[in-house]
Design an enzyme around this catalytic site. Structure first.
Site, mmCIF file in Angstrom:
data_model
loop_
_atom_site.group_PDB
_atom_site.id
_atom_site.type_symbol
_atom_site.label_atom_id
_atom_site.label_comp_id
_atom_site.label_asym_id
_atom_site.label_seq_id
_atom_site.Cartn_x
_atom_site.Cartn_y
_atom_site.Cartn_z
ATOM 1 N N LYS A 1 0.921 -1.351 -0.107
ATOM 2 C CA LYS A 1 0.035 0.118 0.018
ATOM 3 C C LYS A 1 1.000 1.136 0.109
ATOM 4 O O LYS A 1 1.683 1.548 1.122
ATOM 5 C CB LYS A 1 -0.843 0.187 1.334
ATOM 6 C CG LYS A 1 -2.005 1.226 0.904
ATOM 7 C CD LYS A 1 -2.354 1.864 2.431
ATOM 8 C CE LYS A 1 -1.577 2.826 2.718
ATOM 9 N NZ LYS A 1 -1.763 4.075 1.775
ATOM 10 N N GLU B 1 9.873 1.975 10.341
ATOM 11 C CA GLU B 1 10.848 3.026 10.158
ATOM 12 C C GLU B 1 10.187 4.464 10.078
ATOM 13 O O GLU B 1 9.393 4.615 9.296
ATOM 14 C CB GLU B 1 11.370 2.837 8.597
ATOM 15 C CG GLU B 1 12.940 3.498 8.568
ATOM 16 C CD GLU B 1 12.881 5.004 8.004
ATOM 17 O OE1 GLU B 1 12.859 5.838 8.966
ATOM 18 O OE2 GLU B 1 12.913 5.361 6.919
ATOM 19 N N CYS C 1 13.199 11.712 6.785
ATOM 20 C CA CYS C 1 13.375 11.268 7.917
ATOM 21 C C CYS C 1 14.481 11.541 8.983
ATOM 22 O O CYS C 1 14.712 11.643 10.181
ATOM 23 C CB CYS C 1 12.556 9.805 8.116
ATOM 24 S SG CYS C 1 13.552 8.571 7.067
ATOM 25 N N GLU D 1 9.037 16.449 15.234
ATOM 26 C CA GLU D 1 9.702 16.589 13.903
ATOM 27 C C GLU D 1 8.681 17.449 13.004
ATOM 28 O O GLU D 1 7.452 17.347 12.865
ATOM 29 C CB GLU D 1 9.365 14.953 13.288
ATOM 30 C CG GLU D 1 9.859 14.738 11.914
ATOM 31 C CD GLU D 1 9.748 13.383 11.520
ATOM 32 O OE1 GLU D 1 8.785 12.819 11.683
ATOM 33 O OE2 GLU D 1 10.809 12.987 10.926
HETATM 34 P P1 NDP Z 1 1.712 8.770 7.888
HETATM 35 O O1 NDP Z 1 2.390 7.897 8.639
HETATM 36 O O2 NDP Z 1 0.201 9.069 7.974
HETATM 37 O O3 NDP Z 1 1.743 7.831 6.251
HETATM 38 C C1 NDP Z 1 2.770 6.964 6.082
HETATM 39 C C2 NDP Z 1 1.934 5.928 5.324
HETATM 40 O O4 NDP Z 1 1.027 5.274 6.420
HETATM 41 C C3 NDP Z 1 1.030 6.316 4.439
HETATM 42 O O5 NDP Z 1 0.672 5.286 3.448
HETATM 43 C C4 NDP Z 1 -0.347 6.178 5.096
HETATM 44 O O6 NDP Z 1 -1.561 6.262 4.412
HETATM 45 C C5 NDP Z 1 -0.291 5.089 6.155
HETATM 46 N N1 NDP Z 1 -1.266 5.395 7.107
HETATM 47 C C6 NDP Z 1 -1.753 6.489 7.744
HETATM 48 N N2 NDP Z 1 -2.297 5.810 9.050
HETATM 49 C C7 NDP Z 1 -2.240 4.485 8.963
HETATM 50 C C8 NDP Z 1 -2.924 3.701 9.709
HETATM 51 N N3 NDP Z 1 -3.659 4.155 10.771
HETATM 52 N N4 NDP Z 1 -2.660 2.290 9.477
HETATM 53 C C9 NDP Z 1 -1.825 1.813 8.579
HETATM 54 N N5 NDP Z 1 -1.283 2.868 7.875
HETATM 55 C C10 NDP Z 1 -1.583 4.166 7.902
HETATM 56 O O7 NDP Z 1 2.418 10.146 7.579
HETATM 57 P P2 NDP Z 1 1.646 11.353 6.887
HETATM 58 O O8 NDP Z 1 1.783 11.468 5.461
HETATM 59 O O9 NDP Z 1 0.528 11.733 7.480
HETATM 60 O O10 NDP Z 1 2.764 12.733 7.408
HETATM 61 C C11 NDP Z 1 2.769 12.983 8.581
HETATM 62 C C12 NDP Z 1 4.234 13.091 9.238
HETATM 63 O O11 NDP Z 1 4.962 11.826 9.512
HETATM 64 C C13 NDP Z 1 5.222 13.877 8.622
HETATM 65 O O12 NDP Z 1 5.025 15.399 8.790
HETATM 66 C C14 NDP Z 1 6.590 13.504 9.128
HETATM 67 O O13 NDP Z 1 6.625 14.214 10.325
HETATM 68 C C15 NDP Z 1 6.161 12.048 9.428
HETATM 69 N N6 NDP Z 1 6.578 11.133 8.391
HETATM 70 C C16 NDP Z 1 7.672 10.652 8.589
HETATM 71 C C17 NDP Z 1 8.347 9.756 7.166
HETATM 72 C C18 NDP Z 1 9.535 8.900 7.477
HETATM 73 O O14 NDP Z 1 10.083 8.780 6.628
HETATM 74 N N7 NDP Z 1 9.762 8.462 8.749
HETATM 75 C C19 NDP Z 1 7.480 9.582 5.957
HETATM 76 C C20 NDP Z 1 6.456 10.353 6.137
HETATM 77 C C21 NDP Z 1 5.952 11.080 7.000
HETATM 78 P P3 NDP Z 1 -2.035 7.463 3.504
HETATM 79 O O15 NDP Z 1 -1.671 7.137 2.184
HETATM 80 O O16 NDP Z 1 -3.491 7.301 3.827
HETATM 81 O O17 NDP Z 1 -1.339 8.525 4.089
#
Ligand code: NDP
Length: 472
Positions: free
Chosen positions: A170, A245, A279, A379
């Site tokens: 996904k 991660e 990240c 973050e």
């Molecule tokens: P999310 O953690 O929400 O998104 C990452 C992935 O997880 C997406 O595919 C998302 O789906 C999915 N997801 C979201 N909620 C759930 C859930 N309840 N169960 C399973 N999967 C889920 O990150 P955001 O895009 O909201 O970003 C928000 C913040 O997260 C950023 O500002 C940053 O701080 C952090 N972040 C960190 C990252 C890293 O590399 N460590 C990468 C991205 C974000 P969907 O497609 O619907 O969003």
């Protein structure tokens, strides 16, 4: 406009059981550039069933056979570099000048490295009267974010396939088009049906269905700590293996004897790359108080070279943020920095001049940031650097470790051996000493709330293996 109206299950493009679609937006212009299916819980069940059915045969293919297919996947991705780089420059906003190398070159390399990794891997060893064998963990659910979308997919899919696992992916709904390109490549190289499956949709529906599904043996997640905790909670019901991660608030310690000509521009790049949406970004610069004024001036000059602009302008060093949500979130943090009394060195929360369309934010540097401030703790995921003065080296290390995160870090010092000693005291998964260059096969992952497990290279590959002992 790219309309993708099917998901990929059991080796075929099939319609979702739902009717919903999600729009994909160009972060540079705010225009709709594509649509994707909004997958359902039933779609996940179909995909997991296909992956479980395919597992028996795929897990018994020879490593050589899997290695050949992965090498072909690398070739297939490589041949589409320009097209996918353009796609990601639109979706994410990384300048096109970097997107080819980073957003497509790195994931292509991961497939090529995984092909080599299994060719050389030692699958069995003798331990006393036991033969210890390594076996694929089973069906892997991969949930990935938008910031390095194809790279984060590759870091899960390539080693999982190499290990003999089957996969349900996904991708992020925000930057999903590259995942369709990967599915096309994997289809074209003749990967057996069900070995790789793609279900697009939202995290709370598709992501949670993957994390909960009883036939998923392992869930590998990259994204926010908030969503990672939720995934872990759901996965615990069926005691899945979980790899996470997550986020970071990484420190870059500038020691007393550091070469500031290299350290400050290097530190700005390590914070601003991909508009700060990384990240492992080094977002807290810890500096000797005696050199604060000089470092502030240098950081201001270095930051102001990052003129925001479209990812498609050759001169752009700072593209837009990925979405309006991220832009507003980051501007909110800048405002919070001002409200809590940090000193604004450059940047600010206003829209950059002449950039009313697109999700642009000013490159921002704060100084005199203290440990209790929100911008020192949370973050931000945008081009915002927090400079924090320290009085002693011990204090610098203590500030660096004073965070719930532990993903990355940096140390700059004139005495390299001493800088390495400081690096060893940082509670994080990676530390770059004097701007040590990126190593695509070095293990990457977090201490503390930055995650569980490692990605990349041999360590990343082993995450997808079970261990069995045969007593003889
Ligand atoms: P999310 O953690 O929400 O998104 C990452 C992935 O997880 C997406 O595919 C998302 O789906 C999915 N997801 C979201 N909620 C759930 C859930 N309840 N169960 C399973 N999967 C889920 O990150 P955001 O895009 O909201 O970003 C928000 C913040 O997260 C950023 O500002 C940053 O701080 C952090 N972040 C960190 C990252 C890293 O590399 N460590 C990468 C991205 C974000 P969907 O497609 O619907 O969003």
């Amino acid at each position: 406009m790219e309309v993708r109206d099917k998901i990929y299950i059991g080796g075929a493009w099939v319609p979702s059981t739902g009717k919903g679609t999600l729009e994909v937006i160009d972060s540079n212009t705010e225009e709709v550039i594509g649509t994707i299916p909004e997958g359902t819980v039933e779609d996940v069940d179909r995909a997991v069933t296909a992956a479980a059915d395919a597992f028996t045969e795929w897990s018994t293919t020879s490593a050589e056979e899997r290695s050949k297919l992965l090498a072909r996947a690398a070739e297939g991705l490589g041949a589409r570099t320009d097209e996918i780089a353009q796609m990601i420059a639109r979706e994410v906003g990384m300048p096109l000048s970097l997107a080819g190398m980073i957003q497509v070159g790195l994931p292509t390399g991961v497939f090529a490295d995984s092909a080599k990794e299994i060719a050389d891997f030692k699958w069995e060893e003798e331990v006393g009267n036991s033969l210890v064998v390594r076996e694929p963990v089973g069906v892997v659910g991969a949930i990935t974010p938008w910031n390095f979308p194809l790279y984060q997919i590759a870091l899960k899919v390539a080693p999982a396939l190499a290990a003999g696992c089957t996969v349900v992916l996904k991708p992020s709904e925000v930057a999903p088009l590259n995942a369709f390109a990967l599915a096309d490549v994997l289809h074209d190289i003749g990967l057996p049906p069900g070995v790789f499956n793609l279900v697009t949709g939202t995290g709370p529906v598709v992501g949670e269905a993957i994390a909960s599904h009883p036939k998923v043996d392992m869930v590998s997640f990259t994204g926010s700590t908030r969503a990672g905790k939720r995934v872990m909670q759901l996965a615990s019901e069926t005691v899945k293996r979980v790899a996470l991660e997550l986020g970071g608030k990484s420190a870059n310690i500038i020691l007393d004897d550091a070469d500031l000509d290299a350290a400050i521009p290097g530190g700005l790049f390590a914070c601003y790359m991909n508009s700060g949406q990384t990240c492992s970004a080094l977002t807290r610069m810890l500096v000797p108080r005696s050199r604060l004024a000089d470092i502030e001036a240098r950081a201001k000059a270095a930051a102001e070279e990052y003129t925001p602009g479209s990812a498609f302008e050759p001169s752009t060093r700072l593209g837009p943020l990925v979405s309006s949500v991220q832009r507003d979130r980051v501007r909110g943090y800048i405002q919070k920095g001002l409200d809590e009394g940090a000193k604004l060195v450059t940047g600010g929360a206003e829209t950059p001049e002449g950039l009313d369309k697109g999700y642009f934010v000013r490159p921002t540097v704060f100084s005199n940031v203290t440990r209790d401030m929100t911008i020192a703790r949370e973050e931000i995921f945008g081009p915002v650097l927090s400079i924090m003065p320290y009085d002693t080296e011990e204090e610098a290390i203590e500030i660096a470790n004073d965070t719930v995160y532990g993903l990355a870090g940096g140390v700059w010092g004139g005495d390299k051996a001493h800088a390495e000693q400081v690096a060893r005291q940082m509670r994080t998964g990676q530390v770059d000493v004097n701007g040590g260059s990126f190593n695509p096969v070095a293990p990457f992952g977090g201490y503390k709330q930055s995650g569980i497990g490692r990605e990349r290279g041999k360590f990343g590959f082993e995450e997808f293996l079970e261990v069995k002992s045969l007593q003889r």
